[in-house]
Design a protein around this motif. Structure first.
Motif, PDB file in Angstrom:
ATOM      1  N   TYR A  63       0.836  -1.204   0.000  1.00 19.53           N
ATOM      2  CA  TYR A  63       0.000   0.000   0.000  1.00 19.53           C
ATOM      3  C   TYR A  63       0.866   1.247   0.000  1.00 19.53           C
ATOM      4  N   VAL A  92     -15.493   2.727   3.305  1.00 18.82           N
ATOM      5  CA  VAL A  92     -15.740   2.400   1.895  1.00 18.82           C
ATOM      6  C   VAL A  92     -16.771   3.346   1.302  1.00 18.82           C
ATOM      7  N   ILE A 118      -7.370   4.195  -2.801  1.00 17.35           N
ATOM      8  CA  ILE A 118      -6.423   3.491  -1.928  1.00 17.35           C
ATOM      9  C   ILE A 118      -6.984   3.402  -0.513  1.00 17.35           C
ATOM     10  N   PHE A 136      -9.539   0.762  -0.341  1.00 18.13           N
ATOM     11  CA  PHE A 136      -8.930  -0.567  -0.197  1.00 18.13           C
ATOM     12  C   PHE A 136      -8.492  -0.816   1.233  1.00 18.13           C
ATOM     13  N   ILE A 148     -11.332  -1.859   3.234  1.00 15.72           N
ATOM     14  CA  ILE A 148     -11.662  -3.271   3.014  1.00 15.72           C
ATOM     15  C   ILE A 148     -10.771  -4.158   3.870  1.00 15.72           C
ATOM     16  N   GLU A 149      -9.487  -3.769   4.000  1.00 19.61           N
ATOM     17  CA  GLU A 149      -8.604  -4.540   4.886  1.00 19.61           C
ATOM     18  C   GLU A 149      -9.102  -4.498   6.324  1.00 19.61           C
ATOM     19  N   GLU A 154      -5.979 -10.113  -3.075  1.00 23.09           N
ATOM     20  CA  GLU A 154      -6.839  -8.979  -3.399  1.00 23.09           C
ATOM     21  C   GLU A 154      -6.045  -7.671  -3.420  1.00 23.09           C
ATOM     22  N   ALA A 155      -5.173  -7.504  -2.446  1.00 23.17           N
ATOM     23  CA  ALA A 155      -4.394  -6.267  -2.405  1.00 23.17           C
ATOM     24  C   ALA A 155      -3.482  -6.167  -3.620  1.00 23.17           C
ATOM     25  N   GLY A 176      -5.717  -5.597  -6.777  1.00 22.03           N
ATOM     26  CA  GLY A 176      -6.373  -4.291  -6.699  1.00 22.03           C
ATOM     27  C   GLY A 176      -5.403  -3.145  -6.888  1.00 22.03           C
ATOM     28  N   LEU A 177      -4.249  -3.238  -6.234  1.00 18.93           N
ATOM     29  CA  LEU A 177      -3.284  -2.156  -6.385  1.00 18.93           C
ATOM     30  C   LEU A 177      -2.686  -2.141  -7.782  1.00 18.93           C
TER      31      LEU A 177
END
Lengths: 175, 102
Positions: free
Chosen positions: A69, B24, B31, B34, B37-38, B74-75, B78-79
């Motif tokens: 991230y 969300v 970002i 996301f 979501i984590e 997913e991360a 998605g990223l």
């Protein structure tokens, strides 16, 4: 009593950091709050006798996913305010502070290792102590017997996701 | 009050889940969405671990391992999508990401 105190402290910190992740204005601050949040959740797992999950939480979440991230935030938000860190006086001051911290760490490590050198052999570390059946061993046993096929499927999922991420982030396809 | 029951953990999990859902829905930076979501996935994991401890059944912790694996996948994907989109459109604002809307 101590257990309740620990739980309420952890819960308050986790929820407060969750709110700060969601409400922080800068995405970098959000990521940093997220790291601390994950570490506190790992502590909560330890209080729930789930040591292996706690270790995985620290390694995979706080170590891997959050760094991912952070990379993306840095890649995407570079337009805003890099000037704030270009003040030479500020740089010198933070360099001085960091140098002092590193020096203090070195002094502490060296002095503690010098003091530990006088201690009798075998009491310094946990190496060599017999590993009794703990959470990690039980979890590994369950994971490789009852949940073997889901485990292999998860590894395939990770492989596919890795290939997909590389394909998505690659600049030019077919060259 | 001083006895910590699974209900306490479930309440903590529900509160963290709600924080994630609000993130969300409210935030516009992809970002941060996301990251919310984590947070939601973490709330689910807290519930699973607490009930695994309560029932003395390791299945909950096995599920947490799988949730973490899926979250990592997913991360990554998605990223990757975010980076590919940012390269084309120069934005991470979810309101401007509407090329698939009809």
């Amino acid at each position: 009593m101590a257990e309740a105190l620990l739980f309420y402290t952890l819960a308050a910190l986790i929820l407060g950091l969750g709110v700060m992740v969601v409400s922080a204005r800068s995405a970098v601050h959000s990521v940093l709050f997220l790291v601390v949040n994950f570490l506190l959740v790992a502590v909560l797992y330890v209080t729930l006798n789930a040591e292996f999950v706690a270790v995985i939480q620290v390694l995979v979440y706080a170590g891997g996913i959050v760094v991912l991230y952070l990379f993306v935030v840095m890649l995407v938000n570079l337009k805003q305010a890099p000037e704030r860190f270009s003040d030479p006086r500020r740089l010198a001051r933070s360099g001085l502070v960091l140098g002092g911290v590193v020096l203090a760490l070195i002094v502490v490590v060296v002095s503690s290792s010098l003091r530990a050198g006088a201690a009798p052999e075998g009491t310094l570390s946990g190496f060599g102590t017999p590993f009794t059946s703990g959470n990690t061993e039980q979890l590994g046993w369950v994971l490789y017997t009852s949940y073997l096929i889901p485990f292999e499927l998860a590894s395939m999922l990770l492989l596919v996701a890795m290939v997909g991420a590389i394909v998505l982030a690659k600049r030019h396809l077919g060259e | 009050m001083l006895e910590i029951t699974p209900l306490h953990y479930s309440l903590l999990s529900a509160a963290l889940f709600m924080i994630g859902v609000i993130g969300v829905l409210v935030r516009r930076n992809v970002i941060i969405i996301f990251m919310s979501i984590e947070l939601i996935l973490n709330a689910v994991n807290i519930n699973l671990v607490a009930l695994s401890d309560q029932l003395q059944d390791l299945a909950g912790q096995v599920f947490v391992v799988f949730v973490i694996a899926v979250a990592a996948a997913e991360a990554a994907v998605g990223l990757g999508i975010i980076i590919a989109f940012y390269r084309n459109k120069e934005t991470v604002n979810i309101d401007e990401i509407q090329i698939m809307r009809w």
